[in-house]
Design an enzyme around this catalytic site. Structure first.
Site, PDB file in Angstrom:
ATOM      1  N   THR A  54     -24.238  20.000  -0.957  1.00 42.87           N
ATOM      2  CA  THR A  54     -25.311  19.518  -1.823  1.00 42.87           C
ATOM      3  C   THR A  54     -26.495  20.464  -1.685  1.00 42.87           C
ATOM      4  O   THR A  54     -27.128  20.524  -0.625  1.00 42.87           O
ATOM      5  CB  THR A  54     -25.724  18.083  -1.464  1.00 42.87           C
ATOM      6  N   LYS A  87     -25.621  15.631  -8.932  1.00 41.35           N
ATOM      7  CA  LYS A  87     -25.609  15.156  -7.540  1.00 41.35           C
ATOM      8  C   LYS A  87     -27.023  14.916  -7.023  1.00 41.35           C
ATOM      9  O   LYS A  87     -27.266  13.936  -6.296  1.00 41.35           O
ATOM     10  CB  LYS A  87     -24.891  16.171  -6.641  1.00 41.35           C
ATOM     11  N   LYS A 112     -33.027  15.838   3.330  1.00 41.59           N
ATOM     12  CA  LYS A 112     -32.806  17.171   2.760  1.00 41.59           C
ATOM     13  C   LYS A 112     -32.449  17.081   1.284  1.00 41.59           C
ATOM     14  O   LYS A 112     -32.940  17.874   0.458  1.00 41.59           O
ATOM     15  CB  LYS A 112     -31.702  17.885   3.549  1.00 41.59           C
TER      16      LYS A 112
END
Length: 291
Positions: A95, A170, A238
Site C-alpha cells: 500500500t 486502496k 502510514k
C-alpha cells in the site's frame, strides 16, 4: 514455474504460503531471513538479496511496508529491477500512494519490466486463508497474465483501471477503515464516560446500522484488551499518510482523515504501534481515564 516473492511479514507470509500450497515453486527474500523459514521448509529457495532473486524469475510479487521499502528493494544497491528479464511482470501488493505507484511503473518500463499495482483488502487471517481482495491497476493483458496466481491468494479480483488506480482505490478504502474505527472508539469511550455499561453499550451499537460491519469483528479485542495484530496500528497511520499525500496531490481536502492520522500517531507515540489498529479504542479509553 518459479515465482519470486519479496516481503514475508504479516500479510506476505500468508500470501506466499498459499502460492506454495497451490504447487508453485518459490524463490523468496525477506530482510529478516527467519521469517522465510516456514516457506523454506516447504521447499522454497531463500535468496540472499533481491538482485539474486530477480535473476531466477519472470513473475515477482512484492508486499512491503511503505514506499521507501519498495524503492530500496527495487532500485537500491541490491535492488531487483535491474536484473529482472525483459518483459517480466512485477506485481506490487504494497500500500503506497498513486503517484508513487505510477513512478514505479515508469521505472519498471525503463528496465523493460511490466508493472501492476495490486494492493489488497483484508488482514492477517484473510491472507492466511486466501480470502483477500486484490484491487488491481493494470492493463487487461497484464492482469490476465497473473490472474491464476492472484486467485491462489484471494477470493476476489477487482480491476480498478489502469496502473495507479488500484492504489488510488486502496487509499480510499483504508481511509474509510481508519476513520470508522477511530469514530467508533471515540463514541464508545464517550458512552462509558457518561456511565453506560460497556456490554450494554456495545450490544446496542453493534445491533445498529451506524457501526461499520468490520468493527463487529474487533469487539472481542476491545472487550479483552488483547490486540493480537491482524493489521498493525502503525501501518494504518502510514496508510492515512498515503491518503493525505494523494489528497494534497489531487487537491482534495481530507479534514477527518487528517485528524484521524494524528490520533493514530499519538497512539504510536504511546506504544500502541505494533498492536492491531483497533487498539485505538484502548488508547482513547486510557488517555481519557475512564473508570
Amino acid at each position: 514455474m518459479q515465482i519470486g516473492f519479496i516481503g514475508l511479514g504479516i500479510m506476505g507470509g500468508g500470501m506466499a504460503a498459499n502460492l506454495q500450497k497451490s504447487g508453485y515453486d518459490l524463490i523468496v527474500y525477506n530482510r529478516t531471513a527467519e521469517k522465510a523459514q516456514p516457506l523454506v521448509q516447504g521447499g522454497a529457495v531463500l535468496a540472499a538479496s533481491p538482485a539474486e532473486l530477480a535473476h531466477e524469475v519472470n513473475l515477482l510479487f512484492t508486499m512491503l511496508s511503505d514506499p521507501d521499502a519498495v524503492l530500496q528493494t527495487a532500485l537500491g544497491e541490491e535492488g531487483f529491477l535491474r536484473y529482472l528479464p525483459d518483459d517480466a511482470l512485477w506485481i506490487d501488493c504494497s500500500t503506497t500512494n498513486p503517484s508513487f505507484a505510477r513512478h514505479m511503473a515508469a521505472q519498471a518500463a525503463a528496465h523493460g519490466v511490466r508493472f501492476i499495482d495490486a494492493p489488497v483488502a483484508g488482514s492477517k487471517n484473510q491472507a492466511a486463508n486466501a480470502e483477500l481482495t486484490f484491487i488491481v491497476g493494470a492493463s487487461e493483458q497484464d492482469l490476465e497474465d497473473c490472474r491464476p496466481e492472484l486467485e491462489c491468494m484471494g477470493q476476489r479480483i477487482f480491476h480498478a483501471g489502469e496502473v495507479g488506480m488500484g492504489t488510488s482505490l486502496k487509499v480510499v478504502f483504508n481511509h474509510q477503515l481508519a476513520v470508522a474505527m477511530a469514530s467508533f472508539a471515540e463514541g464508545a469511550v464517550l458512552g462509558q464516560e457518561l456511565g453506560i455499561d460497556r456490554e450494554k453499550l456495545f450490544d446496542f451499537l453493534f445491533a445498529s446500522p451506524v457501526v461499520a460491519p468490520f468493527v463487529q469483528n474487533k469487539r472481542s479485542k476491545m472487550e479483552s484488551g488483547d490486540y493480537d495484530t491482524e493489521f498493525p496500528l502503525k501501518l494504518m497511520q502510514k496508510d492515512l499518510h498515503m491518503a493525505s499525500i494523494a489528497g494534497y496531490e489531487s487537491g482534495s481536502a481530507l479534514p477527518l482523515g487528517s485528524v484521524a492520522k494524528e490520533i493514530y500517531k499519538l497512539a504510536i507515540r504511546s506504544s500502541y504501534g505494533e498492536m492491531d489498529f483497533s487498539a485505538i479504542y484502548q488508547f482513547l479509553y486510557e488517555e481519557w481515564d475512564v473508570d
